[in-house]
Design a protein around this motif. Structure first.
Motif, PDB file in Angstrom:
ATOM      1  N   THR A 150     -17.511   5.278 -24.228  1.00 29.50           N
ATOM      2  CA  THR A 150     -16.841   6.566 -24.355  1.00 29.50           C
ATOM      3  C   THR A 150     -16.671   7.269 -23.009  1.00 29.50           C
ATOM      4  O   THR A 150     -15.567   7.658 -22.628  1.00 29.50           O
ATOM      5  CB  THR A 150     -17.626   7.472 -25.319  1.00 29.50           C
ATOM      6  OG1 THR A 150     -17.754   6.804 -26.581  1.00 29.50           O
ATOM      7  CG2 THR A 150     -16.948   8.816 -25.506  1.00 29.50           C
ATOM      8  N   VAL A 151     -17.765   7.430 -22.287  1.00 30.03           N
ATOM      9  CA  VAL A 151     -17.714   8.181 -21.028  1.00 30.03           C
ATOM     10  C   VAL A 151     -16.922   7.415 -19.970  1.00 30.03           C
ATOM     11  O   VAL A 151     -16.082   7.986 -19.274  1.00 30.03           O
ATOM     12  CB  VAL A 151     -19.131   8.540 -20.544  1.00 30.03           C
ATOM     13  CG1 VAL A 151     -19.096   9.185 -19.162  1.00 30.03           C
ATOM     14  CG2 VAL A 151     -19.801   9.493 -21.553  1.00 30.03           C
ATOM     15  N   HIS A 152     -17.148   6.101 -19.877  1.00 27.32           N
ATOM     16  CA  HIS A 152     -16.367   5.330 -18.904  1.00 27.32           C
ATOM     17  C   HIS A 152     -14.906   5.208 -19.340  1.00 27.32           C
ATOM     18  O   HIS A 152     -14.019   5.064 -18.500  1.00 27.32           O
ATOM     19  CB  HIS A 152     -16.978   3.954 -18.665  1.00 27.32           C
ATOM     20  CG  HIS A 152     -18.264   4.005 -17.895  1.00 27.32           C
ATOM     21  ND1 HIS A 152     -18.505   4.888 -16.869  1.00 27.32           N
ATOM     22  CD2 HIS A 152     -19.391   3.243 -18.008  1.00 27.32           C
ATOM     23  CE1 HIS A 152     -19.710   4.687 -16.380  1.00 27.32           C
ATOM     24  NE2 HIS A 152     -20.270   3.691 -17.062  1.00 27.32           N
ATOM     25  N   GLY A 153     -14.650   5.264 -20.636  1.00 25.34           N
ATOM     26  CA  GLY A 153     -13.263   5.326 -21.106  1.00 25.34           C
ATOM     27  C   GLY A 153     -12.571   6.562 -20.551  1.00 25.34           C
ATOM     28  O   GLY A 153     -11.432   6.513 -20.074  1.00 25.34           O
ATOM     29  N   TRP A 154     -13.284   7.687 -20.600  1.00 27.77           N
ATOM     30  CA  TRP A 154     -12.759   8.933 -20.028  1.00 27.77           C
ATOM     31  C   TRP A 154     -12.591   8.805 -18.509  1.00 27.77           C
ATOM     32  O   TRP A 154     -11.560   9.218 -17.957  1.00 27.77           O
ATOM     33  CB  TRP A 154     -13.685  10.104 -20.360  1.00 27.77           C
ATOM     34  CG  TRP A 154     -13.255  11.397 -19.746  1.00 27.77           C
ATOM     35  CD1 TRP A 154     -12.337  12.275 -20.250  1.00 27.77           C
ATOM     36  CD2 TRP A 154     -13.715  11.962 -18.511  1.00 27.77           C
ATOM     37  NE1 TRP A 154     -12.198  13.354 -19.391  1.00 27.77           N
ATOM     38  CE2 TRP A 154     -13.031  13.186 -18.320  1.00 27.77           C
ATOM     39  CE3 TRP A 154     -14.635  11.557 -17.547  1.00 27.77           C
ATOM     40  CZ2 TRP A 154     -13.245  14.003 -17.217  1.00 27.77           C
ATOM     41  CZ3 TRP A 154     -14.848  12.372 -16.437  1.00 27.77           C
ATOM     42  CH2 TRP A 154     -14.156  13.576 -16.286  1.00 27.77           C
ATOM     43  N   ASP A 155     -13.604   8.224 -17.852  1.00 28.37           N
ATOM     44  CA  ASP A 155     -13.520   8.030 -16.395  1.00 28.37           C
ATOM     45  C   ASP A 155     -12.243   7.268 -16.026  1.00 28.37           C
ATOM     46  O   ASP A 155     -11.506   7.663 -15.118  1.00 28.37           O
ATOM     47  CB  ASP A 155     -14.712   7.208 -15.879  1.00 28.37           C
ATOM     48  CG  ASP A 155     -16.042   7.925 -15.898  1.00 28.37           C
ATOM     49  OD1 ASP A 155     -16.075   9.163 -15.774  1.00 28.37           O
ATOM     50  OD2 ASP A 155     -17.070   7.228 -16.023  1.00 28.37           O
ATOM     51  N   LEU A 156     -12.010   6.162 -16.733  1.00 26.71           N
ATOM     52  CA  LEU A 156     -10.841   5.332 -16.431  1.00 26.71           C
ATOM     53  C   LEU A 156      -9.544   6.051 -16.767  1.00 26.71           C
ATOM     54  O   LEU A 156      -8.555   5.934 -16.025  1.00 26.71           O
ATOM     55  CB  LEU A 156     -10.935   4.003 -17.182  1.00 26.71           C
ATOM     56  CG  LEU A 156     -12.042   3.064 -16.691  1.00 26.71           C
ATOM     57  CD1 LEU A 156     -12.244   1.906 -17.664  1.00 26.71           C
ATOM     58  CD2 LEU A 156     -11.736   2.554 -15.283  1.00 26.71           C
ATOM     59  N   ALA A 157      -9.537   6.807 -17.851  1.00 26.59           N
ATOM     60  CA  ALA A 157      -8.339   7.571 -18.213  1.00 26.59           C
ATOM     61  C   ALA A 157      -8.027   8.615 -17.140  1.00 26.59           C
ATOM     62  O   ALA A 157      -6.877   8.741 -16.703  1.00 26.59           O
ATOM     63  CB  ALA A 157      -8.525   8.233 -19.572  1.00 26.59           C
ATOM     64  N   ARG A 158      -9.042   9.342 -16.719  1.00 28.79           N
ATOM     65  CA  ARG A 158      -8.834  10.365 -15.687  1.00 28.79           C
ATOM     66  C   ARG A 158      -8.339   9.740 -14.389  1.00 28.79           C
ATOM     67  O   ARG A 158      -7.440  10.256 -13.737  1.00 28.79           O
ATOM     68  CB  ARG A 158     -10.130  11.130 -15.411  1.00 28.79           C
ATOM     69  CG  ARG A 158     -10.386  12.278 -16.331  1.00 28.79           C
ATOM     70  CD  ARG A 158      -9.282  13.321 -16.147  1.00 28.79           C
ATOM     71  NE  ARG A 158      -9.288  14.277 -17.200  1.00 28.79           N
ATOM     72  CZ  ARG A 158      -9.687  15.548 -17.080  1.00 28.79           C
ATOM     73  NH1 ARG A 158     -10.112  16.000 -15.928  1.00 28.79           N
ATOM     74  NH2 ARG A 158      -9.636  16.347 -18.120  1.00 28.79           N
ATOM     75  N   ALA A 159      -8.950   8.624 -14.018  1.00 26.77           N
ATOM     76  CA  ALA A 159      -8.596   7.974 -12.753  1.00 26.77           C
ATOM     77  C   ALA A 159      -7.176   7.426 -12.756  1.00 26.77           C
ATOM     78  O   ALA A 159      -6.564   7.306 -11.693  1.00 26.77           O
ATOM     79  CB  ALA A 159      -9.583   6.847 -12.462  1.00 26.77           C
TER      80      ALA A 159
END
Length: 189
Positions: free
Chosen positions: A119-128
């Protein structure tokens, strides 16, 4: 009874797989909110998480120190396939019971760690990579409780950064991100 880890992992995968599929080769060197990783390194790390937490669900031993390269060939499709295997591993009878692996932690807690990374790394990748990301509220609710309990140990181990202050109007997911040491307002440079 609380939601099964496998169901929550499936919800998280439904949100994260499209983000991974949307990463272009040109974006692989972009920075992420997880400052230790660029997009390539973070996607590779998340791939490794998917594989290792399948093993942990089956009570096997893993080597998080080994870092094979996963981003070769049709890696986006393989990533999606690994999320299906992760869900199946945590859906197996008994996967959430007892303790797991050398970690000696409750299996459900270990499953929550996999859920948090997805979940959190999904957000990280989306933001990036400039993509939208909105996790399922049930996933966020579960993680806020479990990560709240895990946060001190996670900080001690260097897995979480220091909490980031957020305003009183911060939503549940923003609060969760801040708990992990992320700035919920992080934007691509």
């Amino acid at each position: 009874m609380s939601e099964k880890i496998s169901r929550l992992l499936e919800m998280a995968a439904d949100r994260t797989v499209p983000v991974v599929r949307g990463i272009t080769d040109a974006q692989l060197t972009a920075p992420t909110p997880c400052s230790a990783y660029d997009v390539h390194a973070l996607a590779d790390h998340l791939f490794q998480v998917l594989v290792n937490f399948q093993v942990l669900a089956a009570r096997g031993e893993t080597d998080f120190g080994a870092a094979p390269e996963h981003l070769e060939g049709e890696w986006r499709d393989r990533f999606a396939d690994e999320t299906v295997r992760l869900v199946a591993a945590w859906d197996a009878p008994g996967a959430e019971e007892g303790t797991t692996g050398a970690m000696g932690m409750p299996a459900r807690t270990v499953g929550a760690m996999a859920l948090g990374d997805l979940t959190v790394h999904g957000w990280d990748l989306a933001r990036a990579t400039g993509q939208p990301y909105e996790p399922d509220p049930a996933v966020v609710d579960m993680l806020r409780v479990d990560f709240g309990a895990l946060a001190p140990k996670a900080r001690e181990m260097g897995v979480f950064g220091e909490p980031v202050p957020v305003g009183a109007d911060a939503g549940p997911f923003e609060t969760l991100l801040a708990l992990t040491g992320r700035d919920p307002g992080w934007a691509r440079p």
